[in-house]
Design a protein around this motif. Structure first.
Motif, PDB file in Angstrom:
ATOM      1  N   PRO A   6       0.822  -1.200   0.000  1.00 27.78           N
ATOM      2  CA  PRO A   6       0.000   0.000   0.000  1.00 27.78           C
ATOM      3  C   PRO A   6       0.862   1.258   0.000  1.00 27.78           C
ATOM      4  O   PRO A   6       2.067   1.191   0.244  1.00 27.78           O
ATOM      5  CB  PRO A   6      -0.753  -0.125   1.311  1.00 27.78           C
ATOM      6  CG  PRO A   6       0.247  -0.780   2.222  1.00 27.78           C
ATOM      7  CD  PRO A   6       1.045  -1.723   1.357  1.00 27.78           C
ATOM      8  N   PRO A   7       0.246   2.416  -0.184  1.00 26.51           N
ATOM      9  CA  PRO A   7       0.979   3.674   0.003  1.00 26.51           C
ATOM     10  C   PRO A   7       1.433   3.819   1.454  1.00 26.51           C
ATOM     11  O   PRO A   7       0.836   3.239   2.368  1.00 26.51           O
ATOM     12  CB  PRO A   7      -0.065   4.751  -0.357  1.00 26.51           C
ATOM     13  CG  PRO A   7      -1.121   4.033  -1.130  1.00 26.51           C
ATOM     14  CD  PRO A   7      -1.132   2.627  -0.627  1.00 26.51           C
ATOM     15  N   ALA A   8       2.480   4.601   1.655  1.00 24.91           N
ATOM     16  CA  ALA A   8       3.067   4.735   2.993  1.00 24.91           C
ATOM     17  C   ALA A   8       2.089   5.299   4.011  1.00 24.91           C
ATOM     18  O   ALA A   8       2.197   5.020   5.213  1.00 24.91           O
ATOM     19  CB  ALA A   8       4.316   5.617   2.915  1.00 24.91           C
ATOM     20  N   GLU A   9       1.114   6.092   3.544  1.00 27.50           N
ATOM     21  CA  GLU A   9       0.214   6.748   4.499  1.00 27.50           C
ATOM     22  C   GLU A   9      -0.884   5.830   5.036  1.00 27.50           C
ATOM     23  O   GLU A   9      -1.622   6.200   5.953  1.00 27.50           O
ATOM     24  CB  GLU A   9      -0.426   7.988   3.874  1.00 27.50           C
ATOM     25  CG  GLU A   9      -1.342   7.712   2.685  1.00 27.50           C
ATOM     26  CD  GLU A   9      -0.609   7.729   1.360  1.00 27.50           C
ATOM     27  OE1 GLU A   9      -1.287   7.819   0.317  1.00 27.50           O
ATOM     28  OE2 GLU A   9       0.632   7.652   1.368  1.00 27.50           O
ATOM     29  N   VAL A  10      -1.019   4.637   4.488  1.00 23.83           N
ATOM     30  CA  VAL A  10      -2.061   3.717   4.957  1.00 23.83           C
ATOM     31  C   VAL A  10      -1.681   3.181   6.331  1.00 23.83           C
ATOM     32  O   VAL A  10      -0.587   2.651   6.538  1.00 23.83           O
ATOM     33  CB  VAL A  10      -2.266   2.556   3.968  1.00 23.83           C
ATOM     34  CG1 VAL A  10      -3.234   1.518   4.543  1.00 23.83           C
ATOM     35  CG2 VAL A  10      -2.797   3.087   2.641  1.00 23.83           C
TER      36      VAL A  10
END
Length: 683
Positions: free
Chosen positions: A327-331
């Motif tokens: 996933p993207p790092a912000e998840v």
């Protein structure tokens, strides 16, 4: 819908079945000729040129309010010539595929029937009296049809054709997944044939994706799975959307992690598997499933590393972990696990059924911290038991040991009173686990198991042995660089020291455990250590420091919605408030009891009942104190932790005496004294 809209179009309706679900769809030029004749045009005046027919059609509709119904459309190219140019007219188009190229259209997706609707349709087709006579079987039939209108209609038609059949007979035949599509056919109605038309309309790569995605049992799945099972395809996302447009998969919506999720209808999944068995190489099934399962594992492993929880050593197997660009790092990890929980549990079950033991135990191990912090003890226990059995079947001793390690924890602290002496079981299982990890030469696992042995020995009154195993666990953890094991070993040593009233040395071990937990970046274990520090300072008489430690622990627990640590902190605060004469003591104890019962935390329920008994006794209500304390003692007997049982019996004796029951007080104090003598001998 056309019937409902008809009154708004007084100049009439035009209807055509465009036969988009059949092998050869209608030519729009032929439909135009039919419509023109219906509008009063002499057949001899209709041009052979399709363009001229379309122009005449639009001219005839100008200024009129007519509803045009184009049923079962095949494509945008078939529909466009049939669209009126007049704004006063309306067009209702039905199609199997989503005709995204039709400009200005408003789309309405027709979902499957709800159960009650499906049962009503079954009754109308197959006989309302028969359905009323067997309501449970009717519900089972529509469940096996997945609420799909065509499937329910076919099931009803089969009942009509066989008036002697009971509904139970039909439901039994439909339970066989391998033959279900065969059973859902009668006359010219056939679910398989209907699905085949949609499938045959796909391009080659889309067909292959459809077959591969159908291999998975998951209730839904994220978009990255398409790329995982079609590694060489650069346009997996586009192919996935083509399956949505063909109505072969559906969009479930966005999940808690921001992913778009997709799902199969059960009957469509069965059809996909049929096509895969017929068209794909025999050995491809496990490769496809391994790629998808490995994708979930690769992400779960990355996410689990950021989930606070038990400080076990991360012991993994050899399952394949493909590269997944998500996933993207912000998840947030917990958001991802929340979103994928049902899919992950399904993957574990399917992996176990296929004897993919390495993948099953790796993935189940990634779930343990999530289960713990979310209080999902039933899921944790069931998952580990399932994988443990699979590992035993395959002779996978490492997987068996890892699953047993988590299972011991969840069963020990969350077992019910009717499951026997929790501490005796804990003792036996912990030493068995230590033996398994020793045989495997897994020294970090040995440290984890030795910590459990130390706890079990402390509970049974063997403090000298408990300290020895705690020191052994600490040495193994330091030797292997297992920082989490060092934190756990220091806590086990602190608990053993506290049993002998050596509070100062217990605090020293807890300070070391807190430093290790913080170095590890594990706030979940930091919370647990702060709890024990709060209790230790309370017992040392430093109520101010104890309260500060417990408040800090509680704040972290609530930040992560960690019920288990919250319950223990609340009962510890209740006793601290009682010593301070703070009226919040009752509220804290009652909150702890309620949460403990809700999440089946037997150990903490017993402790909370004891705290409430102490509060009632201090308030001069010995009768109510006796009620709480008798429940507490009964639960401590099933827990098997001797010092807690002795303490509860001692306070119960005081409550009996205050209530005027001197014989009962003597019995309770006598038993408490016998237990304390046993504990002294073990020191």
């Amino acid at each position: 819908m056309a019937h409902l809209a008809a009154p708004a179009y007084p100049d009439g309706q035009l209807y055509a079945n465009l036969r988009g679900a059949e092998a050869v769809a209608l030519d729009p030029a032929d439909v135009l000729a039919r419509f023109l004749r219906a509008l009063g045009v002499d057949a001899r005046a209709i041009s052979n040129d399709p363009v001229e027919r379309a122009e005449m059609y639009r001219t005839r509709l100008a200024g009129r309010r007519i509803l045009v119904v184009l049923d079962n459309a095949a494509s945008e190219e078939q529909v466009r010539p049939l669209l009126p140019g007049a704004a006063s007219c309306a067009v209702l188009v039905t199609s199997r595929a989503r005709l995204t190229g039709v400009e200005g259209a408003r789309w309405i997706d027709l979902d499957v029937f709800a159960r009650a609707e499906a049962v009503r349709l079954l009754g109308r087709v197959g006989g309302e009296e028969r359905v009323a006579a067997e309501p449970g079987e009717a519900a089972e039939i529509v469940r096996l049809c997945g609420g799909l209108p065509l499937a329910v209609r076919v099931a009803g038609a089969r009942l009509t054709a066989r008036p002697t059949w009971r509904l139970a007979h039909l439901s039994r035949t439909l339970r066989d997944e391998r033959r279900r599509l065969d059973r859902l056919a009668t006359g010219d109605l056939e679910v398989r044939a209907s699905l085949a038309l949609s499938y045959e309309g796909l391009k080659g790569e889309a067909k292959r994706l459809f077959r591969r995605l159908g291999r998975f049992d998951t209730p839904d799945f994220p978009a990255w799975l398409a790329g995982a099972v079609l590694e060489e395809s650069a346009d997996a996302a586009g192919l996935l959307e083509s399956l949505v447009d063909a109505q072969l998969i559906a969009v479930s919506g966005a999940d808690a992690a921001g992913q778009i999720r997709y799902r199969f209808h059960d009957l469509v999944r069965l059809y996909a598997r049929e096509r895969a068995d017929l068209e794909d190489p025999p050995g491809e099934r496990l490769d496809v499933l391994g790629a998808g399962f490995g994708g979930w594992l690769a992400i779960a492993e990355r996410m689990a590393a950021r989930v606070p929880g038990p400080c076990y050593a991360a012991i993994s197997g050899s399952a394949h972990r493909p590269r997944v660009e998500w996933p993207p790092a912000e998840v947030e990890p917990l958001d991802w696990f929340d979103a994928e929980r049902a899919a992950l549990l399904s993957v574990v079950r399917q992996a176990c059924a296929l004897d993919l033991d390495e993948l099953a135990f790796d993935l189940a191990g990634c779930l343990e911290k999530y289960f713990d912090i979310r209080g999902m003890y039933g899921d944790w226990s069931a998952t580990n038991r399932l994988v443990l059995a699979a590992c035993r079947r395959r002779g996978n001793r490492l997987g068996e040991a890892v699953m047993l390690r988590g299972l011991i924890d969840v069963v020990t602290w969350n077992s019910t009173p009717d499951e026997g002496d929790a501490t005796s079981r804990f003792h036996a299982d912990a030493f068995r686990l230590l033996e398994m990890f020793t045989e495997l030469g897994e020294r970090r696992g040995m440290s984890d198991a030795a910590v459990m042995c130390s706890w079990a020995l402390t509970a049974r009154g063997g403090q000298a042995e408990a300290l020895a195993y705690g020191e052994r666990a600490l040495a193994l953890a330091e030797e292997t660089g297992h920082v989490g094991g060092q934190a756990r070993a220091h806590v086990a040593l602190a608990v053993a020291r506290a049993e002998t009233r050596d509070v100062a040395r217990a605090i020293g071990h807890l300070d070391a455990a807190l430093a290790a937990a913080r170095a590890l970046g594990n706030p979940r274990y930091e919370t647990a250590v702060l709890q024990f520090l709060g209790i230790a300072y309370r017992e040392a008489g430093d109520l101010e420091t104890g309260a500060r430690m417990l408040d800090e622990s509680l704040a972290i627990s609530r930040r992560y919605r960690d019920v288990y640590t919250e319950v223990l902190t609340m009962v510890a605060l209740a006793r601290l408030y009682l010593r301070q004469g703070d009226p919040r003591a009752r509220e804290a104890a009652e909150a702890s009891l309620a949460l403990g019962r809700e999440f089946n935390m037997s150990h903490h329920v017993a402790d909370a009942l004891g705290a409430l008994g102490e509060i009632e006794l201090a308030a001069g209500r010995p009768e109510r104190a006796v009620s709480y304390l008798e429940q507490s003692v009964a639960m401590w007997r099933t827990r098997g932790w001797l010092s807690f049982l002795a303490a509860a019996l001692h306070v119960l004796g005081q409550a009996y005496e205050a209530n005027g029951d001197l014989p009962a007080a003597a019995r309770a104090r006598g038993e408490a004294g016998e237990i304390l003598a046993t504990l002294s001998a073990g020191r």
